[in-house]
Scaffold this motif. Sequence first.
Motif, short mmCIF file in Angstrom:
data_model
loop_
_atom_site.label_atom_id
_atom_site.label_comp_id
_atom_site.label_asym_id
_atom_site.label_seq_id
_atom_site.Cartn_x
_atom_site.Cartn_y
_atom_site.Cartn_z
N ALA B 6 1.17 -1.02 0.15
CA ALA B 6 -0.01 -0.20 0.33
C ALA B 6 0.81 0.61 -0.23
CB ALA B 6 -0.99 -0.28 1.46
N GLY B 7 0.54 2.27 -0.98
CA GLY B 7 1.97 2.75 -1.30
C GLY B 7 1.65 4.41 -1.26
N THR B 8 1.38 5.54 -1.34
CA THR B 8 0.94 7.32 -1.70
C THR B 8 1.90 7.98 -2.59
OG1 THR B 8 -0.06 6.70 0.43
CG2 THR B 8 0.18 8.96 -0.87
N ASP B 27 -0.32 9.34 9.32
CA ASP B 27 -1.24 9.30 9.43
C ASP B 27 -1.20 7.22 9.45
OD1 ASP B 27 -2.40 11.28 9.64
OD2 ASP B 27 -3.34 11.51 7.34
N LEU B 28 0.05 7.23 8.08
CA LEU B 28 1.02 5.94 7.84
C LEU B 28 1.50 5.23 9.26
CD1 LEU B 28 0.76 3.24 6.42
CD2 LEU B 28 2.99 4.39 5.46
N CYS B 29 1.59 6.33 9.85
CA CYS B 29 2.58 5.41 11.31
C CYS B 29 1.73 5.30 12.36
CB CYS B 29 3.42 6.97 11.74
SG CYS B 29 4.98 6.77 11.17
N GLU B 30 0.56 5.65 12.25
CA GLU B 30 -0.26 6.24 13.57
C GLU B 30 -1.16 4.81 12.98
OE1 GLU B 30 -2.84 9.13 13.62
OE2 GLU B 30 -3.72 9.41 15.74
N GLU B 65 5.81 4.30 1.33
CA GLU B 65 4.81 2.83 1.47
C GLU B 65 5.00 2.15 2.70
OE1 GLU B 65 5.58 1.00 -3.10
OE2 GLU B 65 7.06 1.67 -1.72
N ASP B 66 3.79 1.37 3.08
CA ASP B 66 3.65 0.21 4.07
C ASP B 66 4.59 -1.43 3.32
OD1 ASP B 66 3.72 -1.49 5.89
OD2 ASP B 66 1.49 -1.65 5.65
N ARG B 67 5.64 -1.53 3.91
CA ARG B 67 6.56 -2.69 3.76
C ARG B 67 6.56 -3.63 4.55
NH1 ARG B 67 10.12 -3.07 -0.92
NH2 ARG B 67 8.59 -1.95 -2.58
N SER B 68 5.58 -3.60 5.26
CA SER B 68 5.87 -4.37 6.70
C SER B 68 5.45 -5.80 6.28
CB SER B 68 4.79 -4.37 7.65
OG SER B 68 4.00 -2.36 8.00
N ASP B 69 6.29 -7.07 6.81
CA ASP B 69 5.79 -8.35 7.17
C ASP B 69 5.65 -9.01 8.38
OD1 ASP B 69 8.16 -8.98 8.58
OD2 ASP B 69 9.74 -8.58 6.45
N SER B 70 5.63 -10.42 8.76
CA SER B 70 4.94 -10.98 9.73
C SER B 70 5.50 -10.53 10.90
CB SER B 70 5.17 -12.29 9.20
OG SER B 70 6.12 -13.10 8.93
N HIS B 71 6.61 -9.97 10.96
CA HIS B 71 7.27 -9.78 12.03
C HIS B 71 7.69 -8.62 11.72
CE1 HIS B 71 9.33 -14.23 11.15
NE2 HIS B 71 8.90 -13.35 9.61
N ARG B 76 8.49 3.19 3.82
CA ARG B 76 9.19 3.23 3.05
C ARG B 76 9.61 4.43 3.05
NH1 ARG B 76 12.47 0.13 -2.48
NH2 ARG B 76 10.73 1.62 -2.71
N VAL B 77 9.86 5.27 2.81
CA VAL B 77 9.81 6.49 2.30
C VAL B 77 11.27 6.66 0.80
CG1 VAL B 77 9.60 9.18 2.32
CG2 VAL B 77 8.73 7.09 3.90
N GLN B 78 10.71 7.24 0.07
CA GLN B 78 11.16 7.34 -1.59
C GLN B 78 11.78 8.80 -1.87
OE1 GLN B 78 11.81 4.45 -4.78
NE2 GLN B 78 13.92 3.28 -3.91
#
Lengths: 285, 136
Positions: B6-8, B27-30, B65-71, B76-78
């Motif tokens: 999910a990215g903006t 917002d994404l952090c939250e 972008e939200d680049r989370s995985d299971s752990h 990530r911001v580019q």
Amino acid sequence: MATPLIKLLHEHREELLDAWLHHAQSIWSGNGNYESLPQESRLRLRSIFDDIATLIAQTTPDDDFELNPEGALANHLHQFVTEQARIGSGANKTIGLMLSLKHLLSTRLFDRSEADAVADLMWLERIFDSLTQLTFTAFVDVREHLITQQSLSLLELSTPVLRLWSRILLLPLVGVIDTIRARQITERLLEAIARHEARVTILDLTGVPVIDTSVAQHLMKTIDAARLLGTQVVMTGISPEGAQTLTKLGIRFGDVLCRATLRAGIAEALLLTGQRISPVEERRS
Amino acid sequence: MPESFAGTKIPVMSAADIVTARRVARDLCERLGLGKADQTRLATAVSELARNVIQYACEGVCLIEDRSDSHTRRIRVQVEDRGPGIPDIPLAMTDGYSTSGGLGAGLPGTRRLVDEFQIESEPGHTRITIILRKPL
């Protein structure tokens, strides 16, 4: 040369105008607004209609049509759009009005269909294309102007320098601090410091969402300038997260007196000017 | 199946866009349940990078972008631009060095704020990638 369109306008001018005004009224009262169209708007629409009729009578379908931006029609249209935008009616209403006149004229032209009306219809299309374009541009212009005005007045509103006590000033900063605002804040503050001979100035940052290097630099410059006028600056309202971020960024407000809250800042300012707040009871005894 | 993130994408063209980018990051952090300290940390980093774009390259793009995985929760911001580029990256990463009379804390400070920092630059293309990591 009298084309069908010119004839139509000549013979049924009043009737067409009435029909258009009637339509304008129905657009106007569309949104549950049952007031009648104001007299001024009626007059304005009438002169626009007259201008369009004159324009059509003076040109021919073969002319390369170009709307004179300085002409009477452009002027009237501009004024009408400005009034409409001021009172907050949407662009679709104003443009809808122009399109409804085109629709009215082309329908009537088609109904007569005595001669070949295709050339006239194309012509009508061209004229109203540029009228619609003009209406739209005028509308956007007015709105942009309003927005600029509003952001200017917001800028004025958002930098008050408050006199908290004799020789103590409070500058509560709220919102985004960019170069323009920083300059304005500094100017206002220096003026107030000189006027009130302030000894202490409290700079409250509670309402500043993010303090990055650029904001920090603006603040440092403001603080330096204030000090040159002989006031001491107490900075308050930096959040715990903000403090952490600032140190990580490597920004040091080393020699600036800081307090966590505005309350502590006020206490410090009073102390610095040799005053204190004490209960009324104590003073009586 | 490739993972989708999910990215903006935020165009950075004026000072107002900096505020937008900052808000999206916050917002994404939250949304990922990160605390206030991390929110401020990322928002400030995004603010620095976006401001650099405006100052040196006039316009660019910021991709969050939200680049989370299971752990791990991972954002990530580019930030990319087509500006003149950074001729000497090690020098630009030095504290107190600035070509514009600034504090010279923007780039080195941003590196200290985030968990991963990567910079690529050549004339006509500069890309800075930052990542904020937090175990679940």
